[in-house]
Design a protein around this motif. Structure first.
Motif, short mmCIF file in Angstrom:
data_model
loop_
_atom_site.label_atom_id
_atom_site.label_comp_id
_atom_site.label_asym_id
_atom_site.label_seq_id
_atom_site.Cartn_x
_atom_site.Cartn_y
_atom_site.Cartn_z
N MET A 281 -0.52 25.63 4.72
CA MET A 281 -0.08 25.32 6.09
C MET A 281 0.76 26.47 6.65
SD MET A 281 0.03 22.87 8.42
CE MET A 281 -0.10 21.24 7.75
N GLU A 282 1.65 27.03 5.82
CA GLU A 282 2.49 28.13 6.30
C GLU A 282 1.66 29.36 6.62
OE1 GLU A 282 5.68 28.33 3.49
OE2 GLU A 282 6.96 27.19 4.87
N THR A 283 0.72 29.67 5.73
CA THR A 283 -0.16 30.83 5.97
C THR A 283 -0.95 30.59 7.25
OG1 THR A 283 -0.40 30.97 3.60
CG2 THR A 283 -1.96 32.25 4.88
N PHE A 284 -1.45 29.37 7.39
CA PHE A 284 -2.25 29.04 8.57
C PHE A 284 -1.43 29.25 9.85
CE2 PHE A 284 -3.44 26.07 11.85
CZ PHE A 284 -4.79 26.31 11.97
N MET A 285 -0.20 28.75 9.83
CA MET A 285 0.64 28.85 11.04
C MET A 285 0.95 30.31 11.38
SD MET A 285 3.25 25.67 10.67
CE MET A 285 2.74 24.01 11.11
N ARG A 286 1.22 31.10 10.33
CA ARG A 286 1.50 32.51 10.57
C ARG A 286 0.31 33.21 11.21
NH1 ARG A 286 4.13 32.77 5.85
NH2 ARG A 286 2.28 33.50 4.72
N LYS A 287 -0.88 32.88 10.74
CA LYS A 287 -2.09 33.58 11.18
C LYS A 287 -2.61 33.08 12.53
CE LYS A 287 -4.87 35.01 7.19
NZ LYS A 287 -5.94 34.46 6.37
N GLY B 237 8.28 25.85 21.09
CA GLY B 237 7.32 25.08 20.27
C GLY B 237 6.22 25.95 19.71
N LEU B 238 5.39 25.31 18.93
CA LEU B 238 4.29 26.00 18.27
C LEU B 238 3.01 25.77 19.08
CD1 LEU B 238 4.46 27.46 15.50
CD2 LEU B 238 3.49 25.39 14.47
N ARG C 123 -0.44 22.95 22.75
CA ARG C 123 0.85 22.74 22.10
C ARG C 123 0.63 21.91 20.83
NH1 ARG C 123 6.65 21.88 23.43
NH2 ARG C 123 7.40 21.32 21.37
N ILE C 124 1.06 22.46 19.70
CA ILE C 124 0.88 21.70 18.46
C ILE C 124 1.99 20.65 18.38
CG2 ILE C 124 0.76 21.80 15.94
CD1 ILE C 124 -0.36 24.67 16.30
N ARG D 59 9.53 21.19 14.50
CA ARG D 59 9.66 20.00 15.36
C ARG D 59 8.31 19.34 15.66
NH1 ARG D 59 12.88 20.86 20.30
NH2 ARG D 59 12.66 23.10 20.18
N LEU D 60 7.59 19.05 14.58
CA LEU D 60 6.28 18.41 14.71
C LEU D 60 6.37 16.96 14.23
CD1 LEU D 60 4.12 21.27 13.12
CD2 LEU D 60 4.47 20.82 15.55
#
Ligand SMILES: Cc1ncc(COP(=O)(O)O)c(C=O)c1O
Length: 401
Positions: free
Chosen positions: A131-137, A145-146, A153-154, A180-181
Motif C-alpha cells: 500500500m505504501e509503495t502504491f501510494m508513493r508511485k 488529502g491524497l 480524492r482518495i 486521513r482515510l
C-alpha cells in the motif's frame, strides 16, 4: 463373500467429495430451525423484529464491536458503509483486485472509482508495504488529502480478509490514519477471524461488512449480511439509510435504500450462531489434516498449502497454489472431488472495469493468484477418508507426470 483382488482403488473411484454440502449441518438443527421459523410465521412480524435485534447484538459482540446493523446481503453491507461515509462521485477507494466482484462493484455503484493495489502473495490480502509503495508511485498529496493522478480524492481503503484470514490491519490502519482515510473492512468471508493481537475482522475499520451467504461459515437460508461498527453516530446513520434514509418514517433527510435483513433469516442465524465456533474448529481441523497430508505426500513445488496464519484463520476456504491448475481441476472433477477457483479473473481485467484503463501485467501477484489457486473441500462435516482421498487424488495427478 469373495474378496475383491484390489478393493481400495475400486472403492476410491466411487468416492464423492463435494466442495460444500450443507445438508449434514442442517440435519441436527432441523427441528430447532423449523421451530423458530414457525414462531416468526405465527407472529407475522417479518421486518426488523426481535430476531434481527438479537442477531445484531450477538454478531456485534462476536465481532468485538458495539453495533450491528442487519442488512440484506454482504454486498449491501458494503454499499451501505460507502453511502454512510458519504463516498461518491469524485472520490476513490483503494482496494484489492483479487476478491469477489462486490468489493469493487459497490465502490463503482456508489459513484466512486475503485483504485486497485496488488496483493501480498502470502495471504492474498492488501499489505501495508504494498500500500505504501502504491501510494508513493500512484498518488499525490494536495489540498490536505491524497489524490489519484487522474484527480479523484482518495477517501477510503477497503481491505478484504480473503478466505477467512485477516489482512494486516494494524499496518493498514496506521497508513489510513496518516492519510486521513476511512477504512471499510470487507469481512464477508471472515466472521470471527483474528489477527495476532486477538482483534477480530470488522473491529478495526469504521465499518466491518459481513456476509451470511449460504456458503459462508455462518450462512443464512438465502441472502443476508451485516455492518458492524463502534461509532454510535455512524451506526445510527446506517440504521436510517437501510430504510430509505427515512427517520421518522416517511421523512427523508437523505436518500438511502431498502437494505433490511429479513426477520426469518435473522431467526435462523440466531440458531446457527451458537454453532459457529464448533464449525470453525471443524474447518481448522480439516485444514491441519490437509497441511500434514500434503507435507507427507511431498509434492515439492507442485502444491503449495496456505501460509501459516499468525492469528485465527477461519478457513472459509482452503486454497492451494498449484502447477497446471486447470488440468488438475479436470482430474479432480473426474475423480468426484469438488473444487472452485476463487477468482479466475482479477477485477482490474474485468470487462466492466475496462474504463479504468488497466492491462494484463498491472497487478502481477493478483494475476498469478488467479491462475494458480484452487479451493478444496473444507466444510466441517468432512471425514478423514474424504480429506485423504482429496490429497491422494492430487498426488496421483502429479506423480503420473
Ligand atoms: C469478499 C466478498 N465480498 C463481498 C461479498 C458479497 O456478499 P453477498 O454475497 O452476501 O452479497 C462476498 C460474498 O461472496 C465476498 O466473498
Amino acid at each position: 463373500m469373495t474378496k475383491s483382488p484390489n478393493p481400495l482403488p475400486q472403492q476410491r473411484a466411487t468416492m464423492q467429495v463435494p466442495l460444500l454440502d450443507l445438508k449434514p449441518q442442517y440435519k441436527p438443527l432441523a427441528a430447532e430451525i423449523q421451530a423458530v421459523i414457525e414462531k416468526v410465521c405465527a407472529s407475522q412480524a417479518f421486518i426488523l423484529g426481535p430476531a434481527v435485534k438479537e442477531l445484531e447484538a450477538a454478531v456485534a459482540a462476536y465481532s468485538q464491536c458495539r453495533f450491528g446493523i442487519g442488512v440484506s446481503s454482504g454486498t449491501d453491507a458494503l454499499l451501505l458503509a460507502l453511502m454512510a461515509l458519504n463516498i461518491g462521485p469524485g472520490d476513490a477507494v483503494i482496494t484489492s483486485p483479487f476478491t469477489f466482484f462486490a468489493t469493487a462493484g459497490t465502490i463503482a455503484r456508489a459513484g466512486a472509482v475503485p483504485v486497485f493495489c496488488d496483493i501480498d502473495p502470502g495471504n492474498f490480502n492488501l499489505s501495508p508495504a504494498a500500500m505504501e509503495t502504491f501510494m508513493r508511485k500512484h498518488c499525490e498529496r494536495r489540498d490536505g488529502g491524497l489524490h489519484t493522478r487522474a484527480g479523484a480524492r482518495i477517501k477510503a481503503i477497503m481491505p478484504v480478509h480473503l478466505y477467512g484470514q485477516m489482512a494486516d490491519m494494524r499496518g493498514l490502519m496506521q497508513i489510513a490514519q496518516a492519510n486521513r482515510l476511512h477504512v471499510i473492512e470487507d469481512a464477508a468471508q471472515a466472521i470471527g477471524s483474528e489477527d495476532a493481537h486477538g482483534r477480530r475482522a470488522g473491529s478495526y475499520g469504521e465499518v466491518g461488512c459481513l456476509s451470511f451467504f449460504p456458503t459462508k461459515n455462518l450462512g443464512a437460508f438465502g441472502d443476508a449480511g451485516m455492518c458492524v461498527a463502534n461509532d454510535p453516530a455512524l451506526a445510527e446513520r446506517m440504521d436510517v439509510l437501510r430504510v430509505h434514509g427515512g427517520k421518522p418514517k416517511y421523512f427523508h433527510a437523505f436518500i438511502g435504500g431498502n437494505f433490511r435483513l429479513d426477520e426469518l433469516q435473522a431467526a435462523i442465524l440466531n440458531v446457527k450462531l451458537k454453532h459457529l465456533d464448533g464449525w470453525t474448529q471443524g474447518r481448522q481441523r480439516n485444514a491441519t489434516f490437509y497441511d500434514e497430508a500434503f507435507a507427507r505426500a511431498d509434492l515439492g513445488q507442485a502444491v503449495q498449502t496456505p501460509a501459516k496464519a499468525s492469528g485465527r484463520h477461519i478457513y472459509n476456504q482452503y486454497v492451494i497454489r498449484v502447477r497446471d491448475r486447470d488440468l488438475l481441476r479436470q482430474h479432480l472433477t473426474a475423480a468426484g472431488v469438488g473444487s472452485e477457483i476463487y477468482y479466475p479473473v482479477p477485477l482490474h481485467l474485468q470487462k466492466c472495469f475496462a474504463y479504468l484503463g488497466h492491462r494484463s501485467g498491472d497487478f502481477p501477484e493478483s494475476e498469478r493468484a488467479a491462475e494458480e489457486t484452487l479451493a478444496l473441500p473444507i466444510f466441517p462435516e468432512l471425514v478423514a477418508t474424504q480429506l485423504q482421498y482429496v490429497v491422494d487424488t492430487i498426488a496421483a495427478f502429479y506423480r503420473r507426470g
